[in-house]
Write a protein that holds these residues in place. Structure first.
Motif, PDB file in Angstrom:
ATOM      1  N   ASP A  20      -4.080 -35.426-124.927  1.00 28.03           N
ATOM      2  CA  ASP A  20      -4.041 -35.102-123.509  1.00 28.03           C
ATOM      3  C   ASP A  20      -2.597 -34.922-123.028  1.00 28.03           C
ATOM      4  O   ASP A  20      -2.272 -33.954-122.339  1.00 28.03           O
ATOM      5  N   LEU A  21      -1.730 -35.842-123.414  1.00 21.83           N
ATOM      6  CA  LEU A  21      -0.325 -35.767-123.024  1.00 21.83           C
ATOM      7  C   LEU A  21       0.343 -34.526-123.609  1.00 21.83           C
ATOM      8  O   LEU A  21       1.068 -33.807-122.918  1.00 21.83           O
ATOM      9  N   ILE A  22       0.077 -34.263-124.875  1.00 17.38           N
ATOM     10  CA  ILE A  22       0.659 -33.087-125.531  1.00 17.38           C
ATOM     11  C   ILE A  22       0.179 -31.804-124.868  1.00 17.38           C
ATOM     12  O   ILE A  22       0.968 -30.876-124.641  1.00 17.38           O
ATOM     13  N   VAL A  38      10.770 -30.165-118.171  1.00 24.25           N
ATOM     14  CA  VAL A  38       9.471 -30.833-118.251  1.00 24.25           C
ATOM     15  C   VAL A  38       9.662 -32.336-118.434  1.00 24.25           C
ATOM     16  O   VAL A  38       8.957 -33.145-117.820  1.00 24.25           O
ATOM     17  N   CYS A  39      10.615 -32.719-119.253  1.00 27.15           N
ATOM     18  CA  CYS A  39      10.835 -34.143-119.526  1.00 27.15           C
ATOM     19  C   CYS A  39      11.404 -34.889-118.322  1.00 27.15           C
ATOM     20  O   CYS A  39      11.408 -36.118-118.314  1.00 27.15           O
ATOM     21  N   ARG A  40      11.862 -34.192-117.308  1.00 24.23           N
ATOM     22  CA  ARG A  40      12.301 -34.844-116.066  1.00 24.23           C
ATOM     23  C   ARG A  40      11.109 -35.333-115.244  1.00 24.23           C
ATOM     24  O   ARG A  40      11.264 -36.194-114.396  1.00 24.23           O
ATOM     25  N   ASP A  41       9.933 -34.756-115.473  1.00 21.77           N
ATOM     26  CA  ASP A  41       8.733 -35.179-114.750  1.00 21.77           C
ATOM     27  C   ASP A  41       8.395 -36.615-115.117  1.00 21.77           C
ATOM     28  O   ASP A  41       8.430 -36.986-116.301  1.00 21.77           O
ATOM     29  N   LYS A  42       8.059 -37.413-114.129  1.00 16.63           N
ATOM     30  CA  LYS A  42       7.796 -38.846-114.342  1.00 16.63           C
ATOM     31  C   LYS A  42       6.605 -39.097-115.266  1.00 16.63           C
ATOM     32  O   LYS A  42       6.547 -40.121-115.934  1.00 16.63           O
ATOM     33  N   ASP A  43       5.668 -38.149-115.318  1.00 14.30           N
ATOM     34  CA  ASP A  43       4.481 -38.367-116.151  1.00 14.30           C
ATOM     35  C   ASP A  43       4.635 -37.798-117.562  1.00 14.30           C
ATOM     36  O   ASP A  43       3.678 -37.777-118.334  1.00 14.30           O
ATOM     37  N   MET A  44       5.855 -37.373-117.902  1.00 11.86           N
ATOM     38  CA  MET A  44       6.133 -36.820-119.228  1.00 11.86           C
ATOM     39  C   MET A  44       7.043 -37.759-120.010  1.00 11.86           C
ATOM     40  O   MET A  44       7.826 -38.506-119.431  1.00 11.86           O
ATOM     41  N   PRO A  45       6.962 -37.692-121.347  1.00 12.55           N
ATOM     42  CA  PRO A  45       7.871 -38.491-122.183  1.00 12.55           C
ATOM     43  C   PRO A  45       9.317 -38.018-121.999  1.00 12.55           C
ATOM     44  O   PRO A  45       9.565 -36.908-121.543  1.00 12.55           O
ATOM     45  N   SER A  46      10.243 -38.848-122.404  1.00 11.04           N
ATOM     46  CA  SER A  46      11.654 -38.458-122.361  1.00 11.04           C
ATOM     47  C   SER A  46      11.899 -37.388-123.423  1.00 11.04           C
ATOM     48  O   SER A  46      11.115 -37.237-124.370  1.00 11.04           O
ATOM     49  N   LYS A  47      13.000 -36.673-123.289  1.00  9.20           N
ATOM     50  CA  LYS A  47      13.290 -35.629-124.278  1.00  9.20           C
ATOM     51  C   LYS A  47      13.533 -36.234-125.652  1.00  9.20           C
ATOM     52  O   LYS A  47      13.173 -35.637-126.662  1.00  9.20           O
ATOM     53  N   SER A  48      14.093 -37.441-125.726  1.00  6.83           N
ATOM     54  CA  SER A  48      14.305 -38.068-127.039  1.00  6.83           C
ATOM     55  C   SER A  48      12.970 -38.377-127.715  1.00  6.83           C
ATOM     56  O   SER A  48      12.848 -38.238-128.933  1.00  6.83           O
ATOM     57  N   THR A  49      11.959 -38.742-126.930  1.00  2.00           N
ATOM     58  CA  THR A  49      10.630 -38.981-127.501  1.00  2.00           C
ATOM     59  C   THR A  49      10.057 -37.675-128.046  1.00  2.00           C
ATOM     60  O   THR A  49       9.521 -37.638-129.158  1.00  2.00           O
ATOM     61  N   ILE A  50      10.200 -36.600-127.281  1.00  2.00           N
ATOM     62  CA  ILE A  50       9.704 -35.296-127.737  1.00  2.00           C
ATOM     63  C   ILE A  50      10.433 -34.872-129.008  1.00  2.00           C
ATOM     64  O   ILE A  50       9.801 -34.405-129.976  1.00  2.00           O
ATOM     65  N   LEU A  54       8.778 -34.037-132.609  1.00  2.00           N
ATOM     66  CA  LEU A  54       8.997 -32.760-133.298  1.00  2.00           C
ATOM     67  C   LEU A  54       9.484 -32.974-134.727  1.00  2.00           C
ATOM     68  O   LEU A  54       9.161 -32.196-135.622  1.00  2.00           O
ATOM     69  N   ALA A  55      10.247 -34.030-134.960  1.00  2.00           N
ATOM     70  CA  ALA A  55      10.782 -34.312-136.298  1.00  2.00           C
ATOM     71  C   ALA A  55       9.809 -35.095-137.168  1.00  2.00           C
ATOM     72  O   ALA A  55       9.972 -35.140-138.388  1.00  2.00           O
ATOM     73  N   ASP A  64       4.265 -27.033-134.663  1.00  2.00           N
ATOM     74  CA  ASP A  64       3.724 -25.672-134.681  1.00  2.00           C
ATOM     75  C   ASP A  64       3.272 -25.243-133.290  1.00  2.00           C
ATOM     76  O   ASP A  64       3.529 -24.123-132.854  1.00  2.00           O
ATOM     77  N   ARG A  65       2.595 -26.140-132.593  1.00  2.00           N
ATOM     78  CA  ARG A  65       2.111 -25.824-131.242  1.00  2.00           C
ATOM     79  C   ARG A  65       3.280 -25.642-130.274  1.00  2.00           C
ATOM     80  O   ARG A  65       3.230 -24.786-129.392  1.00  2.00           O
ATOM     81  N   TYR A  66       4.322 -26.435-130.452  1.00  2.00           N
ATOM     82  CA  TYR A  66       5.501 -26.315-129.587  1.00  2.00           C
ATOM     83  C   TYR A  66       6.187 -24.956-129.800  1.00  2.00           C
ATOM     84  O   TYR A  66       6.576 -24.295-128.829  1.00  2.00           O
ATOM     85  N   ILE A  67       6.312 -24.535-131.042  1.00  2.00           N
ATOM     86  CA  ILE A  67       6.916 -23.234-131.348  1.00  2.00           C
ATOM     87  C   ILE A  67       6.116 -22.111-130.692  1.00  2.00           C
ATOM     88  O   ILE A  67       6.678 -21.199-130.078  1.00  2.00           O
ATOM     89  N   LYS A  68       4.792 -22.182-130.787  1.00  2.00           N
ATOM     90  CA  LYS A  68       3.941 -21.164-130.155  1.00  2.00           C
ATOM     91  C   LYS A  68       4.082 -21.201-128.638  1.00  2.00           C
ATOM     92  O   LYS A  68       4.123 -20.153-127.987  1.00  2.00           O
ATOM     93  N   ALA A  69       4.142 -22.404-128.070  1.00  2.00           N
ATOM     94  CA  ALA A  69       4.311 -22.542-126.622  1.00  2.00           C
ATOM     95  C   ALA A  69       5.632 -21.937-126.169  1.00  2.00           C
ATOM     96  O   ALA A  69       5.706 -21.298-125.111  1.00  2.00           O
ATOM     97  N   CYS A  70       6.677 -22.110-126.969  1.00  2.00           N
ATOM     98  CA  CYS A  70       7.988 -21.538-126.629  1.00  2.00           C
ATOM     99  C   CYS A  70       7.948 -20.013-126.675  1.00  2.00           C
ATOM    100  O   CYS A  70       8.606 -19.347-125.860  1.00  2.00           O
ATOM    101  N   LYS A  71       7.196 -19.449-127.592  1.00  2.00           N
ATOM    102  CA  LYS A  71       7.053 -17.993-127.638  1.00  2.00           C
ATOM    103  C   LYS A  71       6.325 -17.487-126.403  1.00  2.00           C
ATOM    104  O   LYS A  71       6.707 -16.467-125.822  1.00  2.00           O
ATOM    105  N   ILE A  72       5.306 -18.224-125.986  1.00  2.00           N
ATOM    106  CA  ILE A  72       4.584 -17.850-124.768  1.00  2.00           C
ATOM    107  C   ILE A  72       5.498 -17.996-123.559  1.00  2.00           C
ATOM    108  O   ILE A  72       5.496 -17.158-122.663  1.00  2.00           O
ATOM    109  N   ARG A  73       6.316 -19.065-123.539  1.00  2.00           N
ATOM    110  CA  ARG A  73       7.273 -19.262-122.446  1.00  2.00           C
ATOM    111  C   ARG A  73       8.185 -18.043-122.325  1.00  2.00           C
ATOM    112  O   ARG A  73       8.449 -17.568-121.218  1.00  2.00           O
ATOM    113  N   ALA A  74       8.656 -17.518-123.436  1.00  2.00           N
ATOM    114  CA  ALA A  74       9.529 -16.346-123.401  1.00  2.00           C
ATOM    115  C   ALA A  74       8.817 -15.158-122.768  1.00  2.00           C
ATOM    116  O   ALA A  74       9.410 -14.419-121.973  1.00  2.00           O
ATOM    117  N   GLU A  75       7.557 -14.981-123.101  1.00  2.00           N
ATOM    118  CA  GLU A  75       6.775 -13.885-122.522  1.00  2.00           C
ATOM    119  C   GLU A  75       6.616 -14.084-121.012  1.00  2.00           C
ATOM    120  O   GLU A  75       6.728 -13.124-120.237  1.00  2.00           O
TER     121      GLU A  75
END
Length: 148
Positions: A20-22, A38-50, A54-55, A64-75
């Motif tokens: 759900d969080l992801i 996105v990580c500045r939002d109070k209901d999201m994990p910190s960027k270090s957690t993300i 990812l690692a 894999d899902r993050y990479i696809k989401a970033c491609k959609i973000r570019a569009e």
């Protein structure tokens, strides 16, 4: 699923990995927002957690899902740029402001996806994930001269 108590130093930010969080995180990325935003939002994990997720090899599907989401973000960013161009008022200040904003976004897209949005776009970039490793070709001059 374990109850998320959050990180004590981050005011209860979520730190437990859940579908759900992801999904919420990736939806915000696909809306055109960056990871830091996105990580500045109070209901999201910190960027270090993300970055840890990812690692994490056990969370490979997330990468894999993050990479696809970033491609959609570019569009989405590219489409929003077109909307901005079409809606800009025809006065000097509005045009100058729009140009500044669009140039910054154009630069950002070129850095994120140079094969698609760079100075020399590659139309086939959408059709395949390109291997950017160099190709080494060894030619024996003696063998090549036989065909000449």
């Amino acid at each position: 699923m374990a109850k998320d108590v959050g990180h004590p130093n981050l005011g209860g930010r979520p730190t437990v990995y859940s579908d759900d969080l992801i999904n919420k995180f990736l939806d915000r990325i696909m809306d055109g927002r960056g990871l830091v935003s996105v990580c500045r939002d109070k209901d999201m994990p910190s960027k270090s957690t993300i970055y840890e997720w990812l690692a994490d090899k056990e969370k490979e599907g997330f990468s894999d899902r993050y990479i696809k989401a970033c491609k959609i973000r570019a569009e989405v960013i590219a489409e929003n740029m077109i909307d901005k161009i079409e809606s800009v008022e025809l006065d000097k200040d509005a045009i100058a402001q729009a140009r500044l904003e669009l140039d910054a976004k154009k630069w950002f897209l070129a850095k994120l996806h140079p094969t698609k949005y760079g100075d020399k776009p590659d139309d086939s970039a959408d059709q395949k994930d390109q291997d950017t490793s160099p190709v080494v070709v060894n030619i024996n001059v003696k063998d090549a001269s036989k065909d000449a």
